[in-house]
Scaffold this active site. Structure first.
Site, PDB file in Angstrom:
ATOM      1  N   TYR A   1     -44.171  -3.332  51.776  1.00 12.07           N
ATOM      2  CA  TYR A   1     -43.191  -4.142  51.049  1.00 12.07           C
ATOM      3  C   TYR A   1     -41.799  -3.911  51.620  1.00 12.07           C
ATOM      4  O   TYR A   1     -41.516  -2.890  52.259  1.00 12.07           O
ATOM      5  CB  TYR A   1     -43.218  -3.840  49.551  1.00 12.07           C
ATOM      6  CG  TYR A   1     -42.675  -2.476  49.155  1.00 12.07           C
ATOM      7  CD1 TYR A   1     -41.327  -2.306  48.859  1.00 12.07           C
ATOM      8  CD2 TYR A   1     -43.510  -1.366  49.076  1.00 12.07           C
ATOM      9  CE1 TYR A   1     -40.828  -1.052  48.484  1.00 12.07           C
ATOM     10  CE2 TYR A   1     -43.023  -0.126  48.704  1.00 12.07           C
ATOM     11  CZ  TYR A   1     -41.679   0.030  48.410  1.00 12.07           C
ATOM     12  OH  TYR A   1     -41.186   1.261  48.048  1.00 12.07           O
ATOM     13  N   CYS A   2     -40.917  -4.896  51.400  1.00  5.54           N
ATOM     14  CA  CYS A   2     -39.525  -4.812  51.838  1.00  5.54           C
ATOM     15  C   CYS A   2     -38.732  -5.808  51.003  1.00  5.54           C
ATOM     16  O   CYS A   2     -39.257  -6.382  50.042  1.00  5.54           O
ATOM     17  CB  CYS A   2     -39.402  -5.097  53.338  1.00  5.54           C
ATOM     18  SG  CYS A   2     -40.032  -6.720  53.809  1.00  5.54           S
ATOM     19  N   THR A   3     -37.487  -6.049  51.354  1.00  2.47           N
ATOM     20  CA  THR A   3     -36.609  -6.868  50.509  1.00  2.47           C
ATOM     21  C   THR A   3     -37.112  -8.302  50.364  1.00  2.47           C
ATOM     22  O   THR A   3     -37.377  -8.772  49.267  1.00  2.47           O
ATOM     23  CB  THR A   3     -35.180  -6.867  51.074  1.00  2.47           C
ATOM     24  OG1 THR A   3     -34.718  -5.525  51.200  1.00  2.47           O
ATOM     25  CG2 THR A   3     -34.241  -7.641  50.137  1.00  2.47           C
TER      26      THR A   3
ATOM     27  N   CYS B   1     -41.708  -6.046  56.197  1.00  6.03           N
ATOM     28  CA  CYS B   1     -43.061  -5.601  55.875  1.00  6.03           C
ATOM     29  C   CYS B   1     -44.118  -6.465  56.549  1.00  6.03           C
ATOM     30  O   CYS B   1     -45.243  -6.007  56.788  1.00  6.03           O
ATOM     31  CB  CYS B   1     -43.283  -5.549  54.361  1.00  6.03           C
ATOM     32  SG  CYS B   1     -42.772  -6.997  53.430  1.00  6.03           S
TER      33      CYS B   1
ATOM     34  N   ILE C   1     -39.792  -7.902  47.731  1.00  7.45           N
ATOM     35  CA  ILE C   1     -39.366  -7.452  46.396  1.00  7.45           C
ATOM     36  C   ILE C   1     -38.691  -8.582  45.632  1.00  7.45           C
ATOM     37  O   ILE C   1     -38.806  -8.672  44.404  1.00  7.45           O
ATOM     38  CB  ILE C   1     -38.407  -6.248  46.538  1.00  7.45           C
ATOM     39  CG1 ILE C   1     -39.087  -5.107  47.293  1.00  7.45           C
ATOM     40  CG2 ILE C   1     -37.934  -5.758  45.175  1.00  7.45           C
ATOM     41  CD1 ILE C   1     -38.118  -4.084  47.855  1.00  7.45           C
TER      42      ILE C   1
END
Length: 302
Positions: free
Chosen positions: A190-192, A197, A219
């Site tokens: 996961y990432c922003t 990701c 996210i």
């Protein structure tokens, strides 16, 4: 009063002439009075742009008219306002550049893309599908694809957070063997907004991880679905003038000031001369003697 909006998006797709795309995007943003940061490479586009709502809608429409970007997932959020010139307060200027990578892992030749996106990456999972996976399995691992300081103020519960200072550190970190024990577990990167990701998932697959997933939309999309009622704790670091965003009244301040220990939900620069490192500390605390550029990071997230 004019509304200020911020648009975050990326799209992996082969671009035959990145420089031509750069000139088009620059001219489009300048004509609309938009500011932000846009990176373009032969692999696609990565953009965060802010400005007046009407201008932003025109930008979004015209960008999606370009065939390679037609299916880009556009993520909208509120800006903090417009300055006296009508530009976004959240960005000091407009920057549109061509780079080897649109997200800097330092491995441009390891990334393969086609019209559908990254080739050989993890399986995309919508936020609801992530919850179903966690409900069905007791060995799911959340793997943070951001810089470690971002995770200090917000992360998925019990996530693995590699101690990386920049995205370029990930390749060496993965090659260290430190995470080999996770190769037979379901790993959700996961990432922003989804871009880091997505690339990270392909790097994991290439290194023999057997069951790799990617949080689709990052996210940001997860927060739209679940807010603070899901598996996320804290706030979200963002690379613009807002610093961090929260997902509801239930937000908890996950960060801890390195100077006094007070709970915080944001980061700021360390305060040392010419140091732009982002760390968690109160405005009233001088933490420059503990700047991570000069001493080991006291946090050990795992």
């Amino acid at each position: 009063m004019a509304l200020s909006k911020i648009l975050l998006f990326y799209r992996f797709a082969p671009l035959a002439d990145p420089e031509a795309v750069r000139l088009w995007q620059r001219d489009l943003c300048e004509a609309l009075g938009l500011r932000g940061r846009i990176l373009i490479s032969r692999h696609g586009i990565n953009a965060t742009v802010g400005g007046e709502l009407g201008a932003m809608k025109v930008y979004a429409k015209k960008t999606r008219q370009y065939a390679a970007f037609r299916d880009a997932d556009l993520k909208w959020s509120d800006g903090t306002g417009l300055d006296d010139t009508g530009g976004s307060r959240d960005f000091p200027r407009l920057s549109v550049k061509v780079r080897d990578e649109i997200v800097s892992f330092g491995a441009p030749d390891d990334l393969r893309v086609d019209a559908d996106g990254v080739i050989g990456g993890g399986t995309p999972l919508a936020p609801e599908a992530v919850h179903r996976l966690v409900a069905e399995r007791d060995d799911v691992v959340f793997f943070d694809g951001r810089n470690a300081f971002e995770a200090e103020i917000g992360r998925f519960r019990d996530a693995v957070v590699p101690p990386v200072a920049t995205t370029r550190d990930f390749v060496a970190e993965l090659d260290s063997g430190r995470y080999d024990h996770l190769k037979d577990k379901p790993v959700v990167t996961y990432c922003t907004g989804g871009i880091r990701c997505e690339v990270l998932s392909s790097l994991l697959v290439a290194r023999g991880f057997q069951e790799v997933y990617q949080l689709e939309g990052g996210i940001v999309r997860y927060a739209e679905a679940f807010g603070q009622d899901g598996l996320w704790d804290g706030s979200l670091y963002v690379f613009d003038g807002r610093g961090a965003v929260s997902f509801g009244a239930a937000d908890g301040a996950l960060g801890t000031c390195r100077g006094c220990g007070r709970s915080l939900a944001d980061t700021s620069t360390c305060g040392a001369d010419a140091c732009e490192e982002r760390v968690v500390h109160c405005a009233s605390c001088d933490i420059s003697p503990r700047c991570p550029r000069h001493v080991p990071d006291p946090f050990a997230l795992a």
